[in-house]
Design a protein around this motif. Structure first.
Motif, short mmCIF file in Angstrom:
data_model
loop_
_atom_site.label_atom_id
_atom_site.label_comp_id
_atom_site.label_asym_id
_atom_site.label_seq_id
_atom_site.Cartn_x
_atom_site.Cartn_y
_atom_site.Cartn_z
N ARG A 96 0.89 -1.21 0.03
CA ARG A 96 0.04 -0.04 0.00
C ARG A 96 0.68 1.38 -0.09
NH1 ARG A 96 -2.87 -3.19 3.55
NH2 ARG A 96 -2.35 -2.11 5.44
N SER A 97 1.93 1.25 0.91
CA SER A 97 2.79 2.27 0.84
C SER A 97 3.78 2.48 -0.37
CB SER A 97 3.71 2.20 2.03
OG SER A 97 3.27 2.49 3.22
N PHE A 98 4.20 1.44 -1.13
CA PHE A 98 4.58 1.88 -2.58
C PHE A 98 3.76 2.28 -3.55
CE2 PHE A 98 8.30 -1.28 -1.10
CZ PHE A 98 9.05 -0.37 -1.15
N ALA A 99 2.49 1.56 -3.43
CA ALA A 99 1.36 2.11 -4.58
C ALA A 99 0.99 3.58 -4.37
CB ALA A 99 0.20 1.00 -4.12
N LEU A 101 2.84 5.94 -3.22
CA LEU A 101 4.18 6.98 -3.81
C LEU A 101 4.19 6.80 -5.29
CD1 LEU A 101 6.81 6.59 -0.78
CD2 LEU A 101 5.00 8.27 -1.17
N LEU A 102 3.72 5.67 -5.78
CA LEU A 102 3.81 5.47 -7.13
C LEU A 102 2.46 5.60 -8.02
CD1 LEU A 102 6.31 2.12 -6.89
CD2 LEU A 102 6.69 4.54 -7.73
N ARG A 103 1.46 6.38 -7.31
CA ARG A 103 0.23 6.30 -7.76
C ARG A 103 0.31 6.94 -8.89
NH1 ARG A 103 -4.47 9.72 -4.57
NH2 ARG A 103 -6.34 9.14 -5.76
N ASP A 104 0.81 8.07 -9.46
CA ASP A 104 0.67 8.59 -10.79
C ASP A 104 1.76 7.85 -11.85
OD1 ASP A 104 -0.80 10.47 -9.98
OD2 ASP A 104 0.34 11.99 -9.44
N ALA A 105 2.86 7.64 -11.09
CA ALA A 105 3.89 7.04 -12.11
C ALA A 105 3.32 5.60 -12.72
CB ALA A 105 5.28 6.77 -11.55
N LEU A 106 2.63 4.76 -11.72
CA LEU A 106 1.99 3.42 -12.32
C LEU A 106 0.54 3.39 -12.40
CD1 LEU A 106 4.07 1.11 -9.79
CD2 LEU A 106 4.62 1.60 -12.26
N ARG A 183 4.66 13.29 3.92
CA ARG A 183 4.44 12.67 2.65
C ARG A 183 3.57 11.32 2.26
NH1 ARG A 183 6.55 11.45 -2.44
NH2 ARG A 183 8.64 11.27 -1.32
N LEU A 184 4.10 10.22 2.73
CA LEU A 184 3.51 8.99 2.74
C LEU A 184 2.29 8.67 3.28
CD1 LEU A 184 3.51 6.17 1.83
CD2 LEU A 184 5.27 5.54 3.76
N SER A 185 2.10 9.25 4.46
CA SER A 185 1.04 9.30 5.12
C SER A 185 -0.22 9.98 4.66
CB SER A 185 1.05 9.85 6.68
OG SER A 185 2.01 9.37 7.62
N ALA A 186 0.22 11.12 3.87
CA ALA A 186 -0.91 12.09 3.11
C ALA A 186 -1.31 11.05 1.96
CB ALA A 186 -0.24 13.37 2.84
N ALA A 187 -0.27 10.60 1.31
CA ALA A 187 -0.66 9.74 -0.09
C ALA A 187 -1.41 8.51 0.21
CB ALA A 187 0.76 9.37 -0.71
N ARG A 188 -1.18 8.09 1.44
CA ARG A 188 -1.90 6.68 1.80
C ARG A 188 -3.52 7.37 2.14
NH1 ARG A 188 0.86 1.71 4.35
NH2 ARG A 188 -1.30 1.54 5.26
N ALA A 189 -3.66 8.42 2.80
CA ALA A 189 -4.80 9.00 3.18
C ALA A 189 -5.68 9.18 1.90
CB ALA A 189 -4.71 10.13 3.93
#
Length: 215
Positions: A96-99, A101-106, A183-189
């Motif tokens: 979930r954390s990798f996804a 942070l890679l949300r846009d790229a992947l 930034r990771l906490s925000a991206a997961r939220a």
């Protein structure tokens, strides 16, 4: 009677192992034991850049523990190396954390991990094709080191894990980490919020695009 090593000695042994030999995800199954222990996930230079972490450091991206088996928790759970089981991002905080942070790229889209019973959106899964793209990136960019807990260890494995996380401050760890990445906490939220808005008809009308990073 065998003397039980104190926490400091166990932590030193774990750090020594986790900064030692590493294996590619494709080769790790030949080396990782089906025993309790700790694991450290490393990324190559491109992985650090893809994750928005700047220049690569020779430190783990993530440190975790396996109370029962490093194989089932790490290789099968996080990296989905068992071809008989489908990857499940909803069951892996690392994925979930990798996804996130890679949300846009992947081109990742968060959905409830159980589409038949949408709930617990913080444990989001990925829309169709997302897990395959994430697997491809993880297998190409990440390496793994492990430490097997000694037999008969009476110190809780979680205590050793905590000490190692404090030592390394790996950017993908959120719990127990004094240097956790805000930034990771925000991206997961954001991903959890997207999963909470999921509707079955939306997935049918807008299937995910098969985007990917170049290995």
């Amino acid at each position: 009677m065998t003397k039980v090593p104190p926490l400091q000695d166990l932590t030193a042994a774990a750090i020594d192992a986790l900064t030692g030999e590493r294996w590619s995800i494709r080769d790790a199954a030949q080396h990782v034991p089906a025993r309790p222990g700790l694991y450290a996930i490393y990324g190559d230079e491109q992985a650090w850049l893809d994750l928005g972490l700047g220049a690569a450091y020779d430190q783990p991206l993530y440190v975790g523990k396996a109370e029962k088996s490093l194989v089932s928790r790490d290789l099968n759970g996080h990296f989905a190396t068992n071809p008989k089981s489908a990857p499940r991002t909803g069951g892996s905080t690392v994925r979930r954390s990798f996804a996130a942070l890679l949300r846009d790229a992947l081109d990742q889209q968060a959905v409830p991990r159980n589409l038949a019973k949408p709930e617990r959106f913080a444990n989001y899964g990925l829309a169709e094709g997302g897990d395959a793209r994430l697997n491809e990136w993880m297998h190409a960019r990440l390496t793994l080191a492990v430490w097997s807990a000694p037999a008969g260890m009476t110190v809780p494995l979680g205590d050793v894990e905590s000490a190692v996380i404090v030592r390394f401050t790996p950017p993908i760890n959120l719990d127990k980490n004094p240097g956790k990445l805000a930034r990771l906490s925000a991206a997961r939220a954001d991903m959890a919020a997207e999963a909470s808005r999921w509707r079955a008809e939306d997935s049918l009308a807008h299937p995910p695009i098969d985007g990917r990073l170049t290995p």
